[in-house]
Design an enzyme around this catalytic site. Structure first.
Site, short mmCIF file in Angstrom:
data_model
loop_
_atom_site.label_atom_id
_atom_site.label_comp_id
_atom_site.label_asym_id
_atom_site.label_seq_id
_atom_site.Cartn_x
_atom_site.Cartn_y
_atom_site.Cartn_z
N ASP A 1 91.61 7.77 19.93
CA ASP A 1 91.95 7.18 19.31
C ASP A 1 91.44 5.26 18.96
O ASP A 1 91.65 4.65 20.18
CB ASP A 1 94.07 6.14 19.11
N SER B 1 102.89 4.18 18.02
CA SER B 1 101.91 3.38 17.06
C SER B 1 103.28 2.02 17.52
O SER B 1 103.36 0.75 18.79
CB SER B 1 101.77 3.14 16.16
N HIS C 1 95.49 8.68 17.37
CA HIS C 1 96.92 7.90 17.08
C HIS C 1 98.13 9.12 17.27
O HIS C 1 98.81 7.79 17.73
CB HIS C 1 96.88 6.97 15.74
#
Length: 493
Positions: free
Chosen positions: A417, A181, A470
């Site tokens: 995601d 991320s 994610h």
């Protein structure tokens, strides 16, 4: 036959000590001898504690190191960074690829069990809370909590230099940086500090080999323009809605758009509001007491946003990943809004209760050599303590620089995601312009397709993980250990 001389025996013993990391080689006061909630033997030695990166303010970063369960003397040292910004890397430690995970049905003090798919199976892996103010890391000068990309990278580099001084037995091990991320910013900027340090001859010399990043925030145009097409491609919005928003927005779904386009985009977000944006296949846990903040400044007509007979904001979703800032509030540059500071307790759709209960236990803190709650506060998966500025822009140029220098880079994406959709990531990887040397094809775990991959020259690889969100190791732990092991070994997927 004559016995070996004392001098020869001493030389052999010294060589073994240099080759094998032991409790004697590492700082004794950082050795973790046990953990409340876990009963059994550790599969390898663990160390944790603080490294001070600024003596004046006692700005100190916290780490937890799990030695490799295979061959710690030869296996790589890998640094893991969660994103946010503001997310503790204990998120990765207890929910993703660490040596433990929580037993089902844990109460009071949560119980731990060994994770059979820990990345410590094949590497020495270290989890770092960064920057100061995140997780267990702290400063006595709260002005240090005003930070950004460049200061975070500089502090992390200082941490590494001091850490390798504490652990000289790892100087020759290959060193990689990993994360997910917003670590898509943390990692390239830290790599830049490391590489410039190597070029300047800074000691200790870090044996840096490359990095791998999952669902990486990289470039706002690529990352967030992919949201609407991805939602349509996954069957989350109708073709009519997609064609309508595409016509109104002229193919651009983020940034400087007119009011009509913005309203159309917000209608898409409204349609998807009850999905877990971090994994559209996973459930989303609702919490009606917490008010939704995502639409607080929406341009949607109130009649469209009305719930029943009230004008109450939407109910927020619970456990959240804490791995990326609120999707619609991302900025091209400047101050990054922290979700807890906007009114949400944590990120939507996720639950961090077990980790919070465990890491706020003073017995656990003593065992891992962390400061008490009375000094640094409660542990938070995703904190609003820091005031963070994104001051580096696109990361694409960083990736081009490091691959051109010969460093290995793996960019991987969970393909379900909605926060950082994989088509945007694939697009910026292609934009670097390298020749394809391994055309798009499936990769396998066992006899099943585990995702897809495309390889480029200069050691750049793009990989998807089928069915993952994610936080890839959380959703697909077996497949994650498989691709991680193969990539570290230099094997073809």
């Amino acid at each position: 036959m004559a016995s070996p001389s004392p001098l020869l025996l001493a030389l052999v013993a010294a060589a073994l000590l240099l080759r094998t990391p032991t409790a004697a080689a590492a700082p004794d006061d950082h050795l973790v001898t046990g953990l409340p909630g876990f009963h059994g033997s550790f599969p390898s030695n663990h160390y944790s504690g603080y490294v001070t990166v600024d003596e004046a303010s006692e700005r100190s970063l916290f780490y937890y190191l799990a030695l490799s369960e295979r061959d710690p003397a030869a296996d790589p040292v890998v640094l893991w960074l969660n994103g946010g910004p503001g997310c503790s890397s204990f998120d990765g430690f207890v929910y993703e690829n660490g040596p433990f995970n929580f037993e089902p049905g844990s109460t009071l003090l949560p119980r731990l069990q060994l994770n059979p798919y820990s990345w410590s199976k094949v590497s020495n892996i270290m989890y770092l809370d960064s920057p100061a103010g995140v997780g267990m890391s702290y400063s006595l000068n709260k002005s240090d909590y005003t930070t950004g990309d460049l200061k975070t990278a500089a502090d992390a580099h200082t941490f590494l230099l001091k850490w390798f001084e504490l652990y000289p037995e790892f100087h020759s091990n290959p060193f990689y940086i990993s994360g997910e991320s917003y670590a898509g910013v943390y990692i390239p900027t830290l790599a830049d500090e490391v590489v410039r340090g190597i070029e300047k001859g800074v000691e200790p010399r870090i044996n840096f080999k490359g990095y791998l990043i999952g669902n990486a925030f990289t470039d706002v145009d690529y990352d967030f323009n992919s949201f609407v097409p991805f939602a349509h491609g996954m069957g989350l919005i109708s073709t009519d809605m997609f064609e309508d928003v595409k016509a109104s927005c002229h193919g651009t779904f983020f940034g400087d758009v007119d009011n009509l386009c913005q309203e159309k985009i917000e209608r898409v977000h409204w349609e998807l509001k009850d999905l877990n944006k971090y994994n559209i296949l996973a459930p989303c846990y609702h919490h009606p007491e917490i008010q939704e903040v995502e639409f607080a400044n929406s341009s949607l007509p109130l009649s469209f946003r009305r719930l029943g007979e009230t004008d109450r904001p939407f109910p927020v979703r619970k456990r959240m990943a804490g791995r990326s800032w609120p999707l619609r509030l991302a900025l091209r540059g400047g101050r990054v809004p922290m979700w807890p500071g906007l009114g949400g307790r944590s990120l939507p759709c996720t639950s961090d209760e077990l980790a919070t209960a465990w890491l706020d236990d003073e017995g656990v803190r003593a065992a891992i050599h962390a400061k008490s709650k009375s000094l640094i506060g409660s542990w938070e998966l995703y904190t609003a303590r820091i005031d963070y500025t994104h001051n580096t822009g696109t990361m694409v140029s960083y990736h081009k620089k490091f691959t051109a220098l010969g460093y290995r880079v793996l960019i991987y994406s969970g393909d379900h995601d909605l926060c950082i959709p994989f088509p945007g990531t694939e697009a910026w990887v292609r934009s670097i312009g390298y020749q394809v040397v391994d055309r798009w094809r499936p990769w396998y775990f066992g006899d099943q397709v585990a995702g897809y991959t495309q390889g480029y020259d200069r050691n750049l690889t793009f990989l998807t993980i089928k069915g993952a969100g994610h936080a890839v190791p959380e959703y697909k732990p077996k497949e994650s250990l498989a691709f991680y092991s193969r990539w570290l070994a230099g094997e073809k997927f």
